[in-house]
Design a protein around this motif. Structure first.
Motif, PDB file in Angstrom:
ATOM      1  N   ARG A  73       0.832  -1.198   0.000  1.00 58.27           N
ATOM      2  CA  ARG A  73       0.000   0.000   0.000  1.00 58.27           C
ATOM      3  C   ARG A  73       0.876   1.261   0.000  1.00 58.27           C
ATOM      4  NH1 ARG A  73      -4.033   2.041  -0.275  1.00 58.27           N
ATOM      5  NH2 ARG A  73      -5.105   2.365   1.712  1.00 58.27           N
ATOM      6  N   ARG A  74       1.982   1.215   0.708  1.00 57.76           N
ATOM      7  CA  ARG A  74       2.850   2.390   0.850  1.00 57.76           C
ATOM      8  C   ARG A  74       3.652   2.667  -0.409  1.00 57.76           C
ATOM      9  NH1 ARG A  74       7.123   3.319   5.876  1.00 57.76           N
ATOM     10  NH2 ARG A  74       8.255   5.105   5.006  1.00 57.76           N
ATOM     11  N   HIS A  75       4.159   1.621  -1.039  1.00 57.76           N
ATOM     12  CA  HIS A  75       5.129   1.810  -2.123  1.00 57.76           C
ATOM     13  C   HIS A  75       4.593   1.502  -3.522  1.00 57.76           C
ATOM     14  CE1 HIS A  75       8.226   2.492   0.833  1.00 57.76           C
ATOM     15  NE2 HIS A  75       8.050   1.307   1.383  1.00 57.76           N
ATOM     16  N   PHE A  76       3.455   0.855  -3.616  1.00 63.40           N
ATOM     17  CA  PHE A  76       2.955   0.434  -4.933  1.00 63.40           C
ATOM     18  C   PHE A  76       1.494   0.856  -5.114  1.00 63.40           C
ATOM     19  CE2 PHE A  76       6.510  -2.274  -3.911  1.00 63.40           C
ATOM     20  CZ  PHE A  76       7.212  -2.371  -5.096  1.00 63.40           C
ATOM     21  N   ALA A  77       1.197   2.083  -4.726  1.00 66.11           N
ATOM     22  CA  ALA A  77      -0.182   2.586  -4.818  1.00 66.11           C
ATOM     23  C   ALA A  77      -0.678   2.599  -6.259  1.00 66.11           C
ATOM     24  CB  ALA A  77      -0.267   3.981  -4.207  1.00 66.11           C
ATOM     25  N   ASP A  78       0.186   2.961  -7.201  1.00 66.66           N
ATOM     26  CA  ASP A  78      -0.240   3.014  -8.604  1.00 66.66           C
ATOM     27  C   ASP A  78      -0.618   1.624  -9.113  1.00 66.66           C
ATOM     28  OD1 ASP A  78       0.225   5.705  -8.600  1.00 66.66           O
ATOM     29  OD2 ASP A  78       2.167   5.584  -9.632  1.00 66.66           O
ATOM     30  N   GLN A  79       0.167   0.631  -8.769  1.00 69.83           N
ATOM     31  CA  GLN A  79      -0.138  -0.735  -9.217  1.00 69.83           C
ATOM     32  C   GLN A  79      -1.446  -1.232  -8.616  1.00 69.83           C
ATOM     33  OE1 GLN A  79       2.760   0.432  -8.375  1.00 69.83           O
ATOM     34  NE2 GLN A  79       4.455  -0.497  -9.521  1.00 69.83           N
ATOM     35  N   ILE A  80      -1.716  -0.860  -7.370  1.00 69.73           N
ATOM     36  CA  ILE A  80      -2.978  -1.258  -6.744  1.00 69.73           C
ATOM     37  C   ILE A  80      -4.149  -0.614  -7.478  1.00 69.73           C
ATOM     38  CG2 ILE A  80      -4.376  -1.060  -4.656  1.00 69.73           C
ATOM     39  CD1 ILE A  80      -1.808  -1.318  -3.032  1.00 69.73           C
ATOM     40  N   GLN A  81      -4.021   0.666  -7.810  1.00 66.49           N
ATOM     41  CA  GLN A  81      -5.099   1.347  -8.529  1.00 66.49           C
ATOM     42  C   GLN A  81      -5.322   0.723  -9.910  1.00 66.49           C
ATOM     43  OE1 GLN A  81      -7.246   3.611  -7.389  1.00 66.49           O
ATOM     44  NE2 GLN A  81      -6.230   3.426  -5.392  1.00 66.49           N
ATOM     45  N   GLU A  82      -4.245   0.305 -10.557  1.00 59.85           N
ATOM     46  CA  GLU A  82      -4.394  -0.383 -11.844  1.00 59.85           C
ATOM     47  C   GLU A  82      -5.207  -1.663 -11.681  1.00 59.85           C
ATOM     48  OE1 GLU A  82      -0.492  -1.085 -13.286  1.00 59.85           O
ATOM     49  OE2 GLU A  82      -0.114   0.997 -13.880  1.00 59.85           O
ATOM     50  N   HIS A  83      -4.931  -2.403 -10.634  1.00 60.23           N
ATOM     51  CA  HIS A  83      -5.675  -3.650 -10.415  1.00 60.23           C
ATOM     52  C   HIS A  83      -7.136  -3.374 -10.072  1.00 60.23           C
ATOM     53  CE1 HIS A  83      -1.693  -5.462 -10.434  1.00 60.23           C
ATOM     54  NE2 HIS A  83      -2.272  -6.656 -10.482  1.00 60.23           N
ATOM     55  N   LEU A  84      -7.386  -2.321  -9.308  1.00 60.96           N
ATOM     56  CA  LEU A  84      -8.776  -1.954  -9.011  1.00 60.96           C
ATOM     57  C   LEU A  84      -9.539  -1.619 -10.286  1.00 60.96           C
ATOM     58  CD1 LEU A  84      -8.266   0.267  -5.823  1.00 60.96           C
ATOM     59  CD2 LEU A  84      -9.448  -1.944  -5.930  1.00 60.96           C
ATOM     60  N   ALA A  85      -8.800  -1.130 -11.276  1.00 65.46           N
ATOM     61  CA  ALA A  85      -9.413  -0.806 -12.565  1.00 65.46           C
ATOM     62  C   ALA A  85      -9.424  -2.004 -13.518  1.00 65.46           C
ATOM     63  CB  ALA A  85      -8.668   0.358 -13.206  1.00 65.46           C
ATOM     64  N   GLY A  86      -8.963  -3.163 -13.042  1.00 63.15           N
ATOM     65  CA  GLY A  86      -9.011  -4.367 -13.864  1.00 63.15           C
ATOM     66  C   GLY A  86      -7.802  -4.567 -14.748  1.00 63.15           C
ATOM     67  N   ARG A  87      -6.666  -3.917 -14.433  1.00 61.02           N
ATOM     68  CA  ARG A  87      -5.468  -4.057 -15.261  1.00 61.02           C
ATOM     69  C   ARG A  87      -4.295  -4.574 -14.440  1.00 61.02           C
ATOM     70  NH1 ARG A  87      -7.180   1.107 -16.427  1.00 61.02           N
ATOM     71  NH2 ARG A  87      -5.386   1.985 -15.298  1.00 61.02           N
ATOM     72  N   CYS A  88      -3.504  -5.450 -15.031  1.00 63.47           N
ATOM     73  CA  CYS A  88      -2.261  -5.934 -14.422  1.00 63.47           C
ATOM     74  C   CYS A  88      -1.159  -5.799 -15.459  1.00 63.47           C
ATOM     75  CB  CYS A  88      -2.387  -7.402 -13.981  1.00 63.47           C
ATOM     76  SG  CYS A  88      -0.838  -8.151 -13.448  1.00 63.47           S
ATOM     77  N   ALA A  89      -0.206  -4.925 -15.195  1.00 63.36           N
ATOM     78  CA  ALA A  89       0.834  -4.640 -16.185  1.00 63.36           C
ATOM     79  C   ALA A  89       1.618  -5.894 -16.577  1.00 63.36           C
ATOM     80  CB  ALA A  89       1.785  -3.575 -15.639  1.00 63.36           C
ATOM     81  N   ALA A  90       1.787  -6.820 -15.618  1.00 58.42           N
ATOM     82  CA  ALA A  90       2.525  -8.054 -15.913  1.00 58.42           C
ATOM     83  C   ALA A  90       1.644  -9.112 -16.564  1.00 58.42           C
ATOM     84  CB  ALA A  90       3.143  -8.611 -14.640  1.00 58.42           C
ATOM     85  N   GLY A  91       0.331  -8.887 -16.562  1.00 60.91           N
ATOM     86  CA  GLY A  91      -0.589  -9.828 -17.198  1.00 60.91           C
ATOM     87  C   GLY A  91      -0.772 -11.139 -16.468  1.00 60.91           C
ATOM     88  N   VAL A  92      -0.569 -11.130 -15.153  1.00 57.73           N
ATOM     89  CA  VAL A  92      -0.664 -12.393 -14.412  1.00 57.73           C
ATOM     90  C   VAL A  92      -1.852 -12.444 -13.456  1.00 57.73           C
ATOM     91  CG1 VAL A  92       1.813 -12.775 -14.570  1.00 57.73           C
ATOM     92  CG2 VAL A  92       0.890 -11.593 -12.580  1.00 57.73           C
ATOM     93  N   CYS A  93      -2.521 -11.313 -13.247  1.00 58.63           N
ATOM     94  CA  CYS A  93      -3.662 -11.287 -12.331  1.00 58.63           C
ATOM     95  C   CYS A  93      -4.973 -11.352 -13.117  1.00 58.63           C
ATOM     96  CB  CYS A  93      -3.595 -10.031 -11.461  1.00 58.63           C
ATOM     97  SG  CYS A  93      -2.156  -9.991 -10.379  1.00 58.63           S
ATOM     98  N   GLY A  94      -6.053 -11.019 -12.412  1.00 58.50           N
ATOM     99  CA  GLY A  94      -7.354 -11.144 -13.053  1.00 58.50           C
ATOM    100  C   GLY A  94      -7.554 -10.195 -14.202  1.00 58.50           C
ATOM    101  N   GLY A  95      -6.909  -9.009 -14.129  1.00 58.34           N
ATOM    102  CA  GLY A  95      -7.057  -8.035 -15.195  1.00 58.34           C
ATOM    103  C   GLY A  95      -6.082  -8.272 -16.333  1.00 58.34           C
ATOM    104  N   ALA A  96      -6.347  -7.708 -17.471  1.00 60.80           N
ATOM    105  CA  ALA A  96      -5.452  -7.833 -18.621  1.00 60.80           C
ATOM    106  C   ALA A  96      -4.333  -6.817 -18.521  1.00 60.80           C
ATOM    107  CB  ALA A  96      -6.230  -7.631 -19.920  1.00 60.80           C
ATOM    108  N   ALA A  97      -3.240  -7.099 -19.259  1.00 60.28           N
ATOM    109  CA  ALA A  97      -2.114  -6.155 -19.260  1.00 60.28           C
ATOM    110  C   ALA A  97      -2.505  -4.890 -19.988  1.00 60.28           C
ATOM    111  CB  ALA A  97      -0.924  -6.808 -19.933  1.00 60.28           C
TER     112      ALA A  97
END
Length: 589
Positions: free
Chosen positions: A565-589
């Motif tokens: 939460r402290r260091h990767f807030a942007d990545q968390i917001q991407e996942h909340l929006a359904g995106r995973c930059a690495a393409g390994v989570c529920g959202g698409a890259a």
């Protein structure tokens, strides 16, 4: 029939005390490969423990099988470093860690460890003057027990296994690749240089006995040595409490269970230099005034057990063991890192923590004062006694002097077990010891399941307790796993959350229920399916876990989530929006 009769004789030979329940279960499991109901009943009858309790306790240890296994079984390691190295995401039977992280991805086939996804090489050719590394990592990739030469432990260069040295352990070669340690070492000075079965002098123990208990304690206190198991409590202060508590019996309990995924330092020491471990144990027993010693070793660390037991037999023949010393085997469970849970396990109870006070240093094993230190901590003592406090403080930091063993694995060129001065920047650990990353780094996991995840912008952070705490990190037992941009930091933390949930002993409600709820919330976030207030609820749940849990497992479970939460807030917001930059989570890259 003969095997059954032999087992019955071994069980009957155990003292009829509940404290021998875990050894009895190990006897049954070794005989059958699992725990049949009739054998559990036999154990209960002999030890006078109700069979319902025998079953309940047996079922609480993850390494014990309660059903007959298939004739051939394969377990696949799902640890963070093996996943980084391309291990399968799913398998029929899995292990949280197989502790050969330096040669991952790892698996175990019919009880035999297999490294590098099954890629094996020929055992190295060697003459009598050649040192051949013969540790768990080497055995997982080559038939090193059958190699010639002088067999030694692994010098830490797991990535190079199997390797040999023709200059007394200064340089190691494997194929055309040569390697030597990038810095001087202390704890690992003889690991990879001496035969683990060879007799050692025990000169530090002899000097300690000439000094006497009070002087040994004072020397250790003046050295500033802190525990290396994760809490970093001053060793001298812990001993002082036990020394000042009047009692007929006093115990030294050495925790070498080491069930934390990605950490294999104590196994490495016991495999490579078991006499150093034993000498440190005996010095500690003298310094804290112990009448009895128990060394608790991970039940699956088979080579560690074998070499430590052999070293103990040798030490007894030398006459240096002057008090009752027993080696006990664990059966899995991260919670055994908590002192009172470990004591409960030895007492023949479920491995669950107790409310404190009283603290173990006042009332522990058999309600007697008990000091609990881990193997790495005590392995420092021979050097402290021989060289003095000032020498020990000459490296490290003022608050945490000395060196630290680092289990380095994941996205580095040279994974292995390294000894670094405390205060060494994380960047140097990755580059100087690890040979640099295997790709563009995105994050570093530090401290294991109760640890943290840090961004690359913090790689200049010194590897020390206080400096890591200042940036939301945790030193822990010394596990470091770099991740590349191909690996999602959110997914990595999710696996740590899942592990903590599985390992909860279930005794206290905040941890039992909270870790499950934390995992469910985290999965909603990761898949982009979270409610609008999910992050607020996540923070509140972290506070409840940290404040309300009975032991460190629950109290520390929020750490990786808070760091994310402290260091990767942007990545968390991407996942909340359904995106995973690495393409390994529920959202698409």
């Amino acid at each position: 029939m003969t095997a059954t009769r032999d087992l019955d004789e071994r069980i009957q030979a155990l003292p009829r005390r509940r404290t021998y329940l875990l050894p009895a279960l190990h006897e049954v499991h070794a005989a059958y490969g699992w725990l049949p109901a009739d054998a559990l009943e036999m154990v209960g009858l002999h030890l006078r423990v109700p069979k319902s309790e025998v079953f309940g306790i047996a079922s609480s240890f993850p390494d014990f099988k309660l059903d007959a296994p298939d004739p051939s079984t394969t377990r696949v390691c799902m640890g963070a470093s093996c996943r980084v190295l391309g291990g399968p995401a799913h398998a029929e039977e899995t292990a949280d860690c197989l502790f050969i992280c330096g040669v991952g991805p790892a698996s175990e086939v019919d009880g035999v460890l297999i490294g590098r996804g099954g890629l094996r090489v020929a055992a190295p050719e060697a003459d009598a003057a050649t040192l051949v590394q013969d540790g768990s990592c080497s055995r997982a990739v080559a038939d090193t027990p059958r190699a010639g030469g002088t067999h030694v432990g692994c010098a830490g260069n797991c990535w190079q296994a199997p390797s040999v040295s023709r200059d007394g352990g200064r340089t190691w070669t494997s194929g055309s690749t040569a390697w030597s340690r990038p810095a001087d070492v202390r704890l690992l000075a003889d690991v990879g240089r001496v035969d683990p079965y060879a007799v050692k002098s025990y000169a530090a123990l002899e000097k300690a006995r000439s000094m006497g208990s009070d002087a040994v304690w004072q020397t250790v206190r003046d050295s500033g040595l802190r525990g290396r198991g994760g809490a970093y409590f001053p060793v001298g202060a812990k001993w002082e409490t036990a020394r000042n508590t009047p009692a007929e019996k006093k115990f030294l309990l050495v925790n070498a269970e080491e069930g934390e995924p990605g950490v294999y330092k104590d196994r490495h020491l016991m495999e490579g230099d078991p006499h150093r471990v034993l000498e440190g144990v005996l010095i500690a027993a003298l310094g804290m005034g112990a009448t009895n010693v128990v060394i608790f070793v991970n039940g699956e660390a088979r080579l560690s057990q074998e070499r430590l037991l052999t070293a103990l037999e040798t030490a007894r023949r030398l006459g240096v063991v002057d008090l009752p010393l027993e080696i006990r085997l664990g059966a899995g469970g991260y919670v055994l890192g908590e002192e009172t849970a470990l004591i409960n396990a030895i007492h023949g109870q479920r491995a669950e923590p107790l409310a404190r006070p009283p603290f173990p240093a006042v009332s522990g094993l058999q309600a007697s004062p008990t000091v609990i230190n881990n193997a790495e901590t005590l392995s420092n003592l021979p050097d402290v006694i021989l060289n003095g406090p000032d020498w020990f403080r000459s490296v490290g930091t003022s608050a945490t002097p000395g060196t630290k063993l680092v289990s380095l694995a994941g996205a580095v060129q040279r994974p292995g077990l390294y000894e670094v001065p405390l205060g060494t920047p994380l960047q140097a650990i990755v580059d100087t010891w690890g040979g640099g990353p295997t790709g563009e780094l995105s994050a570093v996991l530090v401290g294991g399941p109760s640890g943290s995840i840090l961004p690359t912008s913090l790689l200049d952070t010194p590897f020390d307790v206080q400096t890591l705490q200042e940036v939301g990190g945790v030193l822990g037992a010394g596990g470091v796993v770099p991740l590349t941009t191909a690996h999602c930091p959110v997914a990595a933390v999710r696996e740590l959350v899942a592990y903590n949930s599985r390992e909860s002993c279930g005794k206290c409600t905040p941890c039992r229920e909270g870790t499950v709820r934390l995992l469910n919330l985290f999965d909603d976030v990761r898949r982009g399916q979270a409610a609008s207030d999910a992050l607020d609820v996540l923070d509140e749940l972290n506070d409840v876990l940290a404040f309300g849990s009975l032991c460190g497992l629950g109290q520390m479970a929020p750490n990786p989530v808070r760091a994310l939460r402290r260091h990767f807030a942007d990545q968390i917001q991407e996942h909340l929006a359904g995106r995973c930059a690495a393409g390994v989570c529920g959202g698409a890259a």
